[in-house]
Design an enzyme around this catalytic site. Sequence first.
Site, PDB file in Angstrom:
ATOM      1  N   HIS A 224       0.804  -1.122  -0.185  1.00  0.00           N
ATOM      2  CA  HIS A 224      -0.077  -0.057  -0.023  1.00  0.00           C
ATOM      3  C   HIS A 224       0.698   1.356   0.025  1.00  0.00           C
ATOM      4  O   HIS A 224       0.342   2.535   0.078  1.00  0.00           O
ATOM      5  CB  HIS A 224      -0.959  -0.126   1.127  1.00  0.00           C
ATOM      6  CG  HIS A 224      -2.040   0.925   0.978  1.00  0.00           C
ATOM      7  ND1 HIS A 224      -2.109   1.883   1.961  1.00  0.00           N
ATOM      8  CD2 HIS A 224      -3.247   0.861   0.251  1.00  0.00           C
ATOM      9  CE1 HIS A 224      -3.261   2.636   1.677  1.00  0.00           C
ATOM     10  NE2 HIS A 224      -3.967   1.986   0.575  1.00  0.00           N
ATOM     11  N   LYS A 226       3.053   4.034  -1.280  1.00  0.00           N
ATOM     12  CA  LYS A 226       3.205   5.359  -2.541  1.00  0.00           C
ATOM     13  C   LYS A 226       4.413   6.096  -2.347  1.00  0.00           C
ATOM     14  O   LYS A 226       4.651   7.227  -1.574  1.00  0.00           O
ATOM     15  CB  LYS A 226       2.016   6.370  -2.737  1.00  0.00           C
ATOM     16  CG  LYS A 226       0.712   5.535  -2.632  1.00  0.00           C
ATOM     17  CD  LYS A 226      -0.043   5.406  -1.637  1.00  0.00           C
ATOM     18  CE  LYS A 226      -1.346   4.604  -1.863  1.00  0.00           C
ATOM     19  NZ  LYS A 226      -1.939   4.311  -0.642  1.00  0.00           N
ATOM     20  N   ASP A 231      17.474   9.793  -8.065  1.00  0.00           N
ATOM     21  CA  ASP A 231      18.943   9.954  -7.674  1.00  0.00           C
ATOM     22  C   ASP A 231      19.284  10.093  -6.204  1.00  0.00           C
ATOM     23  O   ASP A 231      20.134  10.755  -5.703  1.00  0.00           O
ATOM     24  CB  ASP A 231      19.374  11.437  -8.443  1.00  0.00           C
ATOM     25  CG  ASP A 231      18.995  11.213  -9.781  1.00  0.00           C
ATOM     26  OD1 ASP A 231      19.024  10.129 -10.446  1.00  0.00           O
ATOM     27  OD2 ASP A 231      19.059  12.390 -10.540  1.00  0.00           O
ATOM     28  N   HIS A 404      -9.018  11.509   0.613  1.00  0.00           N
ATOM     29  CA  HIS A 404      -8.415  10.250   0.750  1.00  0.00           C
ATOM     30  C   HIS A 404      -7.038  10.737   1.491  1.00  0.00           C
ATOM     31  O   HIS A 404      -6.248   9.669   1.711  1.00  0.00           O
ATOM     32  CB  HIS A 404      -7.903   9.687  -0.765  1.00  0.00           C
ATOM     33  CG  HIS A 404      -7.479   8.384  -0.736  1.00  0.00           C
ATOM     34  ND1 HIS A 404      -6.219   8.320  -1.405  1.00  0.00           N
ATOM     35  CD2 HIS A 404      -7.677   7.152  -0.524  1.00  0.00           C
ATOM     36  CE1 HIS A 404      -5.669   7.007  -1.377  1.00  0.00           C
ATOM     37  NE2 HIS A 404      -6.787   6.328  -0.918  1.00  0.00           N
ATOM     38  N   LYS A 406      -4.429  11.030   4.148  1.00  0.00           N
ATOM     39  CA  LYS A 406      -4.049  10.755   5.335  1.00  0.00           C
ATOM     40  C   LYS A 406      -3.112  11.480   6.293  1.00  0.00           C
ATOM     41  O   LYS A 406      -1.988  11.645   5.938  1.00  0.00           O
ATOM     42  CB  LYS A 406      -3.355   9.260   5.631  1.00  0.00           C
ATOM     43  CG  LYS A 406      -4.237   8.175   4.657  1.00  0.00           C
ATOM     44  CD  LYS A 406      -3.654   8.248   3.025  1.00  0.00           C
ATOM     45  CE  LYS A 406      -4.263   6.930   2.381  1.00  0.00           C
ATOM     46  NZ  LYS A 406      -5.544   6.757   2.392  1.00  0.00           N
ATOM     47  N   ASP A 411      -0.704  19.973  17.945  1.00  0.00           N
ATOM     48  CA  ASP A 411      -0.063  21.451  18.397  1.00  0.00           C
ATOM     49  C   ASP A 411       0.473  22.161  17.398  1.00  0.00           C
ATOM     50  O   ASP A 411       1.428  23.007  17.778  1.00  0.00           O
ATOM     51  CB  ASP A 411       0.649  20.834  19.540  1.00  0.00           C
ATOM     52  CG  ASP A 411       0.079  20.453  20.700  1.00  0.00           C
ATOM     53  OD1 ASP A 411      -1.320  20.164  20.552  1.00  0.00           O
ATOM     54  OD2 ASP A 411       0.747  20.214  21.699  1.00  0.00           O
TER      55      ASP A 411
END
EC number: 2.7.8.-
Length: 486
Positions: A224, A226, A231, A404, A406, A411
């Site tokens: 899952h 991404k 380089d 979508h 996350k 604070d």
Amino acid sequence: MTTVYTLVSWLAILGYWLLIAGVTLRILMKRRAVPSAMAWLLIIYILPLVGIIAYLAVGELHLGKRRAERARAMWPSTAKWLNDLKACKHIFAEENSSVAAPLFKLCERRQGIAGVKGNQLQLMTESDDVMQALIRDIQLARHNIEMVFYIWQPGGMADQVAESLMAAARRGIHCRLMLDSAGSVAFFHSPWPELMRNAGIEVVEALKVNLMRVFLRRMDLRQHRKMIMIDNYIAYTGSMNMVDPRYFKQDAGVGQWIDLMARMEGPIATAMGIIYSCDWEIETGKRILPPPPDVNIMPFEQASGHTIHTIASGPGFPEDLIHQALLTAAYSAREYLIMTTPYFVPSDDLLHAICTAAQRGVDVSIILPRKNDSMLVGWASRAFFTELLAAGVKVYQFEGGLLHTKSVLVDGELSLVGTVNLDMRSLWLNFEITLAIDDKGFGADLAAVQDDYISRSRLLDARLWLKRPLWQRVAERLFYFFSPLL
């Protein structure tokens, strides 16, 4: 004849109950949360054959024998690489803010490496901007490009990224692409894999779905992450898959997907690179450790640089670390806590930490999409609203599409962004990555994004919520009971 038939019947009944008893004992002997164990037992005793088959297929974490052996074999070299990296003392943060210190110390103790400083970080909220920046970076790449995605959906600007990646491979850039088999099924049934391989790109179908091996490896264990590394200096991660929202799930009735990505320059690319190399070795058996630190890492000393820690999860990585990090973040909050997730099916511990934060005076907000592409998760999420509202948590339902993103902000200084949903699958099963960023400037940028989400959301009214129809309450409780399995 009757005697033989009777004997066979009794043996079948005995075998049936022995099978149920054996699976029951296995569930009880496994170290798992009580709600999860109870949910599995309920399924097995209500629908025995279905429940047993389901449990054997997806009830336990099976990486598969070959991958498990690779995971064990890779750690000596990985540990040596991490020890070599520690010699580059100038890249590691020596201190953190008071709100971030507990989480960074947790990650250092469990992963064996401190957070890295001196990184340049850009928050990106528009898919077009992300892909255009990525195409520019690919065109300027000089040595190597590594990518991993859960979903690569052909169409729109995703095809432009593919074309630029193939052009890079043709001019001699070493390109590796790893995609989840289930998430990227449309990609693997398209002409793109062959086109890319012909151009010189190494394309790997991760955790390949094979129904013939359903009992040998857990099929719902997914890659899952991404991540993009270029380089060993530029890196991307966040919630966005390689999809053009204008061409992705347009018939789902939830609107366009709203995502967030971070583009980074600096030592963080190497920290992410070792995670990628582990994934690559587990999947292919090939070792591709990033270049040695003395070749790869530049002495970033800018006062404006960001301090970042990578938190990786999945088989072969520190168990339960992302869950521990979220708990630590919630308990560290003193002023406010804002969480954004498309799927909210938390553990009892995480739910308790969120509610406790609100009850001790922390301003706690959770932003969720009003419409969800998963009916099961959507109903299960609703089952937690009553407890959240009673504790004083503000629940916002985003109405501008499928949110979508996350993210967690504590604070205004400690930020968490990455691929982790607040559900059981992300917390304990899948290969995931989260960045922990200790920086007020980045916190302000993330707060602005979250404020924009809130401006496009509807605040859930506790009084109206308590007046919802009885059938909705029954449905919520039903899905809540099975939430440990979602």
